[in-house]
Structures are given as structure tokens and as C-alpha cells.
Design an enzyme around this catalytic site. Structure first.
Site, PDB file in Angstrom:
ATOM      1  N   ARG A 177      11.389   3.067 -15.601  1.00 55.12           N
ATOM      2  CA  ARG A 177      11.496   2.660 -14.202  1.00 55.12           C
ATOM      3  C   ARG A 177      12.959   2.392 -13.860  1.00 55.12           C
ATOM      4  NH1 ARG A 177       6.435   1.504 -12.119  1.00 55.12           N
ATOM      5  NH2 ARG A 177       4.778   1.082 -13.647  1.00 55.12           N
ATOM      6  N   GLY A 178      13.274   2.496 -12.551  1.00 56.81           N
ATOM      7  CA  GLY A 178      14.627   2.236 -12.083  1.00 56.81           C
ATOM      8  C   GLY A 178      15.510   3.472 -12.178  1.00 56.81           C
ATOM      9  N   GLU A 227      -7.084  -4.961  -9.878  1.00 60.44           N
ATOM     10  CA  GLU A 227      -6.080  -5.873 -10.427  1.00 60.44           C
ATOM     11  C   GLU A 227      -5.298  -6.625  -9.358  1.00 60.44           C
ATOM     12  OE1 GLU A 227      -3.138  -3.662 -12.592  1.00 60.44           O
ATOM     13  OE2 GLU A 227      -3.113  -2.040 -11.108  1.00 60.44           O
ATOM     14  N   ASP A 233       5.370   5.768  -5.723  1.00 61.53           N
ATOM     15  CA  ASP A 233       6.107   5.324  -4.538  1.00 61.53           C
ATOM     16  C   ASP A 233       7.583   5.078  -4.840  1.00 61.53           C
ATOM     17  OD1 ASP A 233       6.903   2.482  -2.967  1.00 61.53           O
ATOM     18  OD2 ASP A 233       6.072   4.053  -1.697  1.00 61.53           O
ATOM     19  N   GLY A 234       7.863   4.284  -5.870  1.00 61.61           N
ATOM     20  CA  GLY A 234       9.255   3.992  -6.214  1.00 61.61           C
ATOM     21  C   GLY A 234      10.009   5.231  -6.650  1.00 61.61           C
ATOM     22  N   MET A 245      -6.426   1.872 -21.278  1.00 68.78           N
ATOM     23  CA  MET A 245      -7.195   2.951 -21.893  1.00 68.78           C
ATOM     24  C   MET A 245      -7.399   4.089 -20.900  1.00 68.78           C
ATOM     25  SD  MET A 245     -10.065   0.723 -23.911  1.00 68.78           S
ATOM     26  CE  MET A 245     -10.881   2.168 -24.547  1.00 68.78           C
ATOM     27  N   ILE A 246      -7.646   3.738 -19.635  1.00 62.19           N
ATOM     28  CA  ILE A 246      -7.864   4.753 -18.606  1.00 62.19           C
ATOM     29  C   ILE A 246      -6.575   5.501 -18.302  1.00 62.19           C
ATOM     30  CG2 ILE A 246      -8.450   5.095 -16.170  1.00 62.19           C
ATOM     31  CD1 ILE A 246     -10.427   2.765 -16.445  1.00 62.19           C
ATOM     32  N   GLY A 302      -5.462  -1.008  -9.352  1.00 68.28           N
ATOM     33  CA  GLY A 302      -5.450  -1.138  -7.900  1.00 68.28           C
ATOM     34  C   GLY A 302      -4.535  -2.270  -7.477  1.00 68.28           C
ATOM     35  N   ASP A 322      -3.616   4.799  -8.504  1.00 70.20           N
ATOM     36  CA  ASP A 322      -4.314   3.955  -7.531  1.00 70.20           C
ATOM     37  C   ASP A 322      -4.724   4.700  -6.270  1.00 70.20           C
ATOM     38  OD1 ASP A 322      -3.786   1.947  -9.294  1.00 70.20           O
ATOM     39  OD2 ASP A 322      -2.233   0.972  -8.092  1.00 70.20           O
TER      40      ASP A 322
END
EC number: 2.7.1.11
Length: 537
Positions: free
Chosen positions: A224-225, A378, A249-250, A436-437, A323, A279
Site C-alpha cells: 500500500r502507498g 466488518e 479505490d486507493g 481465507m476468502i 465489507g 467488497d
């Protein structure tokens, strides 16, 4: 800018109109008032604006013709939110015949190439007198391309969290470039955006990526970043001219920044985004890849929790699914299962105590059925968890808020309430299958979808489009300005039919008493977390 069209379809452009091209009321779009002239006019405006900056809005003034013909739709809007093209910045860029003209596979296709006039409507449910609305450029192969196979040096990067299907997208970009366009030089950037400036790369061939779609995770690793200038420095240093960016999105915000920096430096680089979020919260597109796999895999966890709960006295099964801001996985997994008694998602506030609260409903289910099964996203109930822990959430490197564990919090609170207040013995069964998913390979339907996304991105880049992301809009793949998919977050419509179907399936409380929710949670905590949501989007 006003573009007048006479009955003979000639163009009459008022003086200094080109100076007003940037004074657009909606950046990235152009507009026709008369839908009958829209298709006839495309070839005219195409030659007019093809070499102008892409942020253009054209007004077709056809009131005289409309009035004369009695066309009551003369004032309708036909708006196209277009994507940039390399010829906007390099007017003399040569074009070449698409190699697909000689493709044995595509020889059977009746219409191999997408017409420049083909558009995809954002809204397909319209009324008789409603405006035609927003349209996007249809994705697919073009008759002319702006890269030769020999000059292409492409790269692929994956960023953000894991999601089923990433490896399939990587594979199909490599195979699409090679098999459709004869491109051999493809680099894999290892470790996300940071791999650009840490110079971690891998040469990708069809042989290297042949079976990676059978694995979960990302073959190229992720992070990330990002540092935009360092990334573009590396793109220049390596002579890369096509960049394929897979992420949420990021990541897509980062792709938009990379495109802007490339444009600023005036280098010939096509930047293509492939939106990724398990999501399903990416705006504009119908759904994101990996979502169907997540819903299907969630069934295993829900079924396991149901078996555990119904096998004991007063069994309470709780399953936490993905989510962060959107509850699509939890909602569709619940609808697809039919054993779930209650579904909690971020879009729907809920409360625990009092009439119509969650405690009351759980007790009712335990008395009637001897067990209860709850599925929650979540991101649900984060205001409650923050208040009870007296904590405020930080953000990760992509700007997403770090969630507190609502599953453990709800499990403990239900256990404490029934043990201490209701003096009931319950058997709690909590399952969190989220990682796991995320880590499994994609199912067949997602593999097909990933192939379409990858090939559409390749067709777009070879055709000279840039600064775009690709995805299905009303089941038709389109090229969408990158900024468009990062403007808002796609969320469950709490007044829509799908949520109503869920309420009918579970018979759970609707928790519509928002005032009660507000009274039971500290207002300052809610406001602070809402601000975090706004800032992170």
C-alpha cells in the site's frame, strides 16, 4: 462551447469558442441536446475535438430544427464522459492497422472492431420523456492502434488487499498483449507501487503466467502507498509506455496521479486501471472481480456456523465477512444461504437493547428455534466498538480506516447480556473466514470476467486511450475516466428492493428507529468516525 448544426449537418463555430473549451460545466464530458442528431454528429465532433484536451463539453443547439420537426425530445441531453487519448497530447502521433485484422480467431467475428460512435449508457431504466443522460465510451478493439508491437514495453502492478482473480487478470493482460497484438516485452512490478522505485521486476511471458490463475493471492505481491514522482521517474528510466494498474479505490487514485504526472511531463505512456475490490464498492461499474467468488466461498463459513449453532442448546452462530463501507457480500451471502436470521451491514445502523433491538430479536429466535445465526460485515457497528473501547480508528497507507473487530465485540456483548442480564446459558460459535476468502483462486465466472477486463484494458491502451479504468456498465464493458470511479463509494441502497428481499428472508428488525440508535451511542464518537469515512473516500 456552442456547436450549431444546420439541416445540412455543417458546423458553425462561434468565434473564440476554442478558448472556452476548458470552461466546462462537467469536466470530462461532452453533450448533445438532440438525440436524433447525436449519432450523425459524432463523426463531425470527433474530428473537431480529437486533438483538443479531453475535458470538453459540447452543446448542440438544435432548437430550430427540433421546433420545426415537432420533436419533443429536442431538449434531451446526450452526455459522454470521455477518456483522454494520446493524440490529445501528441497530435502527430501515427496510427497503424490493428493486427487483429489478420487474426485467425477474430476472422469469425462479424464486426471485429468497435465503432468510435459506440457508447454505453450509465442508466438504462428511463421514462419516455427523461433525458438520455450520461454515456461512456464502449470498450473493445479499434480499427487503428497507436503502438507497434515492437515499440511496446508494458508493465503490470498489483496494489492493496488480496482478492480472488488478481492472477487471472495478470495472466490475461500478458496473454492478450502477446496473442492479440504480438507484444513480447511485459514487465511485472513486484511488491506494489513501491516496486517501481525499489526496481523489483520480473519479465512476464505467456509461459511464466500460464497457470497462475489457479493460485490465490497475487503472483506479483502487493503493498500500500505510493510516491508518484518516483514511480514516473522509473517509468521514464525503463522506457515503459503502457502501465496496467490493478487495485481498489486507493490504487486507482494513485493511477490518476500517475496519469497526471505523465501528462505533465509530456511522455507517451498509456495508463490503464483495472478496478479491484472484493467488497464491490467501486462506483459506476456493475460489480468488481472476485465478488462472486467471495459470496460463494462465504457459504461454507455460514453453513458451518449454522451446523454448529443448531447442534447445541441456545446456539448462537456469528460469521464476520468483508465489507468496510459496503455490505454487498454479507447481503448476497445471506440471500444465497436462507439459513441466516440476521444480517448487519455498515449502511444500516442497529441497536442492541430495547424494543426492536438485536438482543430482543436474538432471544426471540432462541425461544422459537433454539438457535440463531447472524452474519455481519466488518464495517458494521464500528461506532459502538469505538465507543466501548474509547478508541478512534487510524488509517492504513492507502487511506482506508483501520477497522476495530466488530465480530469479537458483538460476540462478547451478546454473551455478557444473556449470561448476566437474562440469566441464560448460550453456546457461542464465532467464525471469521475473511482472510481465507481473500486468498482463494477465483471461480469460473470470475475467471471469465477477469479475462474480459484484462482484454478490454489491453485494447484500450493499444488504441491510444489513457487515464481510464475499465469495467461493465449495464453489462457492457466501457472505458471510464479514472477519477470517476474514485469519486464516491458504491453502497447498498437501504430503500431498494434487494435490501427489502433480505428483510423478508430473515424477518429481522429493520432497525429504522435512527433516533434510538443516536441516543444509545455517543454523538461525538459517531461524528468523528463519519469524518474518517469522508476523508478516506
Amino acid at each position: 462551447m456552442e456547436l450549431s448544426l444546420s439541416n445540412t449537418s455543417s458546423l458553425r463555430i462561434p468565434q473564440n469558442d476554442f478558448l472556452s473549451l476548458h470552461n466546462c460545466s462537467r469536466p470530462g464530458s461532452f453533450h448533445f441536446s438532440n438525440k436524433k442528431l447525436a449519432s450523425k454528429s459524432i463523426s463531425l465532433w470527433r474530428s473537431l475535438i480529437w486533438r483538443q484536451p479531453h475535458l470538453v463539453r459540447l452543446e448542440a443547439q438544435t432548437a430550430i430544427e427540433s421546433n420545426a420537426s415537432g420533436d419533443k425530445h429536442g431538449d434531451d441531453d446526450f452526455i459522454v464522459e470521455d477518456v483522454p487519448h494520446l493524440t490529445d497530447f501528441f497530435p502527430d502521433l501515427p496510427s497503424y492497422t490493428n493486427p487483429l485484422k489478420k487474426s485467425q480467431a477474430y476472422a469469425i467475428v462479424k464486426k471485429t472492431f468497435v465503432s468510435p460512435e459506440d457508447m454505453v449508457a450509465k442508466e438504462i431504466i428511463v421514462q419516455k420523456d427523461s433525458p438520455r443522460g450520461i454515456h461512456f465510451r464502449r470498450a473493445g478493439p479499434r480499427e487503428k492502434v497507436f503502438f507497434t508491437p515492437e515499440e511496446v514495453r508494458a508493465c503490470i502492478v498489483t496494489c492493496g488487499g488480496l482478492c480472488p482473480g488478481i492472477n487471472t487478470v495478470i495472466r490475461e493482460i500478458v496473454c492478450g498483449l502477446k496473442n492479440m497484438y504480438g507484444v513480447d516485452d511485459v514487465l511485472g512490478i513486484q511488491g506494489g507501487y513501491s516496486g517501481f522505485y525499489s526496481k523489483n521486476t520480473l519479465n512476464l511471458t505467456t509461459k511464466v503466467v500460464n497457470d497462475i490463475h489457479k493460485r490465490g493471492g497475487t503472483f506479483l505481491q502487493t503493498s500500500r502507498g505510493h510516491d508518484t514522482k518516483k514511480i514516473v521517474d522509473n517509468i521514464q528510466d525503463r522506457g515503459i509506455n503502457q502501465v496496467y494498474i490493478i487495485g481498489g479505490d486507493g490504487t486507482q487514485k494513485g493511477a490518476a496521479a500517475i496519469y497526471k504526472e505523465v501528462e505533465k511531463r509530456g511522455i507517451k505512456v498509456a495508463v490503464a486501471g483495472i478496478p479491484k475490490t472484493i467488497d464491490n464498492d467501486i462506483a459506476v461499474i456493475d460489480k468488481s472481480f472476485g465478488f462472486d467468488t467471495a459470496v460463494e466461498e462465504a457459504q461454507r463459513a455460514i453453513n458451518a456456523a449454522h451446523v454448529e449453532a443448531e447442534s447445541v442448546q441456545n446456539g448462537v452462530g456469528i460469521v464476520k465477512l468483508m465489507g468496510r463501507y459496503s455490505g454487498f457480500i454479507a447481503m448476497l451471502a445471506t440471500l444465497g444461504n436462507r439459513d441466516v436470521d440476521c444480517c448487519l451491514i455498515p449502511e444500516s445502523p442497529f441497536y442492541l437493547e430495547g424494543p426492536g433491538g438485536l438482543y430482543e430479536y436474538v432471544e426471540q429466535q432462541l425461544k422459537e428455534n433454539k438457535h440463531v445465526l447472524i452474519v455481519l460485515a466488518e464495517g458494521a457497528g464500528q461506532e459502538y466498538v469505538a465507543q466501548s473501547m474509547q478508541a478512534f480508528q487510524e488509517k492504513d497507507a492507502s487511506g482506508n480506516r483501520l477497522l476495530l473487530d466488530v465480530g469479537l465485540w458483538l460476540t462478547q456483548n451478546i454473551k455478557d447480556y444473556f449470561t448476566n442480564v437474562r440469566k441464560m446459558t448460550i453456546n457461542m460459535k464465532y467464525i471469521d473466514p475473511t482472510y481465507m476468502i481473500r486468498a482463494i483462486p477465483s471461480i469460473a465466472s470470475d475467471n471469465i470476467y477477469c479475462t474480459l477486463l484484462a482484454q478490454s484494458a489491453v485494447h484500450g491502451a493499444m488504441a491510444g486511450f489513457t487515464g481510464f479504468t475499465v469495467g461493465p456498465v449495464n453489462s457492457r464493458h466501457a472505458y471510464i475516466p479514472i477519477n470517476r470511479v474514485t469519486e464516491t463509494t458504491n453502497t447498498v441502497n437501504m430503500t431498494g428492493r434487494m435490501w427489502a428481499r433480505l428483510l423478508a428472508s430473515t424477518n429481522q428488525p429493520s432497525f429504522v428507529n435512527h433516533q434510538t440508535v443516536r441516543e444509545r451511542v455517543d454523538k461525538e464518537t459517531i461524528d468523528a468516525i463519519n469524518n474518517m469515512k469522508i476523508n478516506s473516500t
